[in-house]
Design a protein around this motif. Sequence first.
Motif: not given
Length: 88
Positions: A79-85
């Motif tokens: 599953e796609y996991v959204d992350y922020e840099e």
Amino acid sequence: MGGLLKFVIILLGVGWLLGQLIRYFLRTKLAKFARQVNEAAMEQQRAQQQASRPKNSVNVDFVPREEIEKRKKDIEGGEYVDYEEVKE
């Protein structure tokens, strides 16, 4: 002569019977002794294993088949996991 023959036959019969009884009792006592020795050895082995383990470790004694089968399957996707840099 007949009395002597009876005596010898009775003596042989009693000797055979005593031999069978002694063999039976020795076999049962030796089996019991072997069981006790085996149990003592197993207890000693358990104590050694527990003493050799680190106190803060996790020990898994049983893994269900379903878990093993899940681990064997190839991962086809996830599953796609959204992350922020994060900028420093």
